[in-house]
Scaffold this active site. Structure first.
Site, PDB file in Angstrom:
ATOM      1  N   GLU A 124      -2.359  -2.744  -0.272  1.00 46.90           N
ATOM      2  CA  GLU A 124      -3.092  -2.124   0.844  1.00 46.90           C
ATOM      3  C   GLU A 124      -2.276  -1.010   1.508  1.00 46.90           C
ATOM      4  O   GLU A 124      -2.818   0.010   1.950  1.00 46.90           O
ATOM      5  CB  GLU A 124      -3.437  -3.200   1.882  1.00 46.90           C
ATOM      6  CG  GLU A 124      -4.292  -2.746   3.025  1.00 46.90           C
ATOM      7  CD  GLU A 124      -5.639  -2.213   2.577  1.00 46.90           C
ATOM      8  OE1 GLU A 124      -6.468  -3.001   2.121  1.00 46.90           O
ATOM      9  OE2 GLU A 124      -5.842  -0.994   2.681  1.00 46.90           O
ATOM     10  N   LYS A 200      -1.450   9.036  -4.295  1.00 46.17           N
ATOM     11  CA  LYS A 200      -2.489   8.310  -3.558  1.00 46.17           C
ATOM     12  C   LYS A 200      -3.880   8.572  -4.148  1.00 46.17           C
ATOM     13  O   LYS A 200      -4.696   7.651  -4.239  1.00 46.17           O
ATOM     14  CB  LYS A 200      -2.413   8.686  -2.076  1.00 46.17           C
ATOM     15  CG  LYS A 200      -1.131   8.125  -1.429  1.00 46.17           C
ATOM     16  CD  LYS A 200      -0.858   8.712  -0.060  1.00 46.17           C
ATOM     17  CE  LYS A 200       0.333   8.044   0.615  1.00 46.17           C
ATOM     18  NZ  LYS A 200       0.783   8.748   1.818  1.00 46.17           N
TER      19      LYS A 200
HETATM   20  N1  HSE Z   1       5.402  10.395   3.670  1.00 46.36           N
HETATM   21  C1  HSE Z   1       4.140   9.747   3.795  1.00 46.36           C
HETATM   22  C2  HSE Z   1       3.261  10.549   4.770  1.00 46.36           C
HETATM   23  C3  HSE Z   1       4.334   8.343   4.297  1.00 46.36           C
HETATM   24  O1  HSE Z   1       3.752  11.480   5.413  1.00 46.36           O
HETATM   25  O2  HSE Z   1       2.066  10.286   4.835  1.00 46.36           O
HETATM   26  C4  HSE Z   1       3.147   7.452   4.148  1.00 46.36           C
HETATM   27  O3  HSE Z   1       2.790   7.229   2.819  1.00 46.36           O
END
Ligand code: HSE
Length: 399
Positions: A124, A200
């Site tokens: 998650e 992602k």
């Molecule tokens: N480096 C990532 C961001 C951290 O700035 O969203 C969270 O995945």
């Protein structure tokens, strides 16, 4: 008391004890008994921590402890996280991970290993920090056909683009400030070059279609080259410039994946997502548009997402749900993102009349953007425009 172990006691892993303490009552209600920490694996010692006596430097005590039912992996990177997570799953321990690189590279293997050993691998916290996103994707939306995903999934770049727009400052200056405030890493490449967002969108696309594409199939452009003129062009069009992670999904599960700065028109709620916030919107031909919004990064929101997975495991909810299955696809599985037709803002040196004429030969429509030196071009792909005008600035418009 149920016991969990933590692998990696950094920013996120170090937030897990705080979440367990602050949410002790609801966690006890969901699980049926309190949840505590058996071991913390890290290379370092933490002599001043109340958990100093639980720190170990080897995985073996965690694997050998029958009371440790679940393990939280917050180490980051593919190795040694992959080896450690595999060993935990093979030892019959469920694992929750915040590690997007691990899930994007090895999610197919780890989900299979978990299934083979009758345990869960949940992640998650890997996308959208504290936004409950992954479980809805794999459960509530499992019977839904999703045709598109558009997400602001990197807080650092959204902070930088928001400050550039609001304060009219250049990228380099805002990046330096973000680093001094601790929002951006000292080596900001994974964020500003779009790699974090690429991981992602690979995960979200895999949850939606079952296909875990190869990273080389994602067209990635970060925000290093975003100029003041680009922000002004977005303003002139009544929108905002955002780093968008985009998946276009065919009815057969085929994919086209990209991460790039896009102009988001103001009638799209993603245009109003500011600072370190994240949002992910889904398009379904049946259910319509769906939006998830919240804190996409940070110690406690991300640790809370890990603890929500722990709660699902220890309460038995995770076992009752069908786990996702990812099939790793070889490079070339996805349609080229640059070949997708849509709307773009295009600016180039030279005569405006000549530019307009050339663009008209490629596109269905060409409209000048008042107050800028560019045009909105409809019905052409960024790849076609780039081929004809290699030096042009091309910014896709999210439609
Ligand atoms: N480096 C990532 C961001 C951290 O700035 O969203 C969270 O995945």
């Amino acid at each position: 008391m149920k016991k969990i172990a933590i692998l990696g006691f950094g920013i996120v892993g170090g937030g897990i004890p705080t979440v367990l303490e602050k949410n002790a009552d609801p966690i006890r209600r969901a699980v049926g008994e309190p949840v505590g920490i058996s071991y913390i694996l890290d290379l370092r010692d933490f002599p001043d921590s109340p958990y100093a006596d639980r720190v170990v430097h080897e995985l073996a005590p965690i694997l050998a402890d029958p009371e440790t039912e679940a393990v939280c992996e917050a180490m980051g990177g593919v190795e040694p996280a992959f080896t450690f997570v595999t060993a935990c799953l093979e030892a019959g321990k469920s694992v929750v991970s915040s590690n997007k690189e691990l899930v994007a590279e090895k999610g197919d293997v780890l989900l299979k290993t978990a299934a083979e050993h009758g345990v869960s691998f949940l992640f998650e916290a890997s996308v959208g920090g504290g936004i409950p996103l992954i479980r809805p994707f794999s459960t509530s939306l499992a019977g839904e056909r999703i045709s598109g995903i558009a997400g602001i999934v990197n807080g650092t770049t959204n902070y930088i683009l928001t400050a550039m727009k609001r304060e009219g400052r250049p990228f380099s200056e805002v990046l330096a400030e973000a680093q001094s405030l601790g929002y951006a890493e000292r080596n900001p490449s994974a964020d500003v070059d779009g790699l974090d967002a690429m991981r992602k969108i690979l995960i979200l696309a895999a949850l939606t279609t079952g296909n875990l594409a190869d990273r080389s199939d994602v067209t990635v452009e970060g925000i290093r080259n975003v100029a003041k003129e680009d922000i002004e062009a977005a303003d002139a069009l009544g929108g905002s410039l955002k780093l968008i992670a985009r998946a276009l999904i065919g009815a057969d599960g085929s994919l086209s994946l990209g991460v790039c700065p896009m102009i988001v028109p103001e009638d799209n709620p993603l245009s109003a997502v500011s600072g370190v916030y994240n949002a992910v919107s889904l398009t379904s031909p049946v259910a319509g548009d769906i939006l998830y919004y919240g804190r996409g990064a940070g110690r406690l929101p991300t640790a809370a997402a890990m603890v929500s997975d722990v709660t699902a495991i220890l309460s038995g909810a995770a076992k009752a749900e069908k786990a996702p299955v990812f099939t790793k696809r070889a490079p070339g599985f996805c349609r080229p993102f640059n070949g997708e037709k849509g709307s773009c803002y295009v600016r180039a040196e030279g005569s405006s009349a000549e530019l307009s004429e050339l663009l008209a030969s490629l596109a269905d429509s060409v409209e000048p953007v008042p107050g800028t030196a560019g045009f909105v071009v409809g019905g052409a792909s960024a790849g076609e425009i780039e081929k004809a005008l290699p030096d042009a600035r091309i910014i896709r418009i999210l439609r």
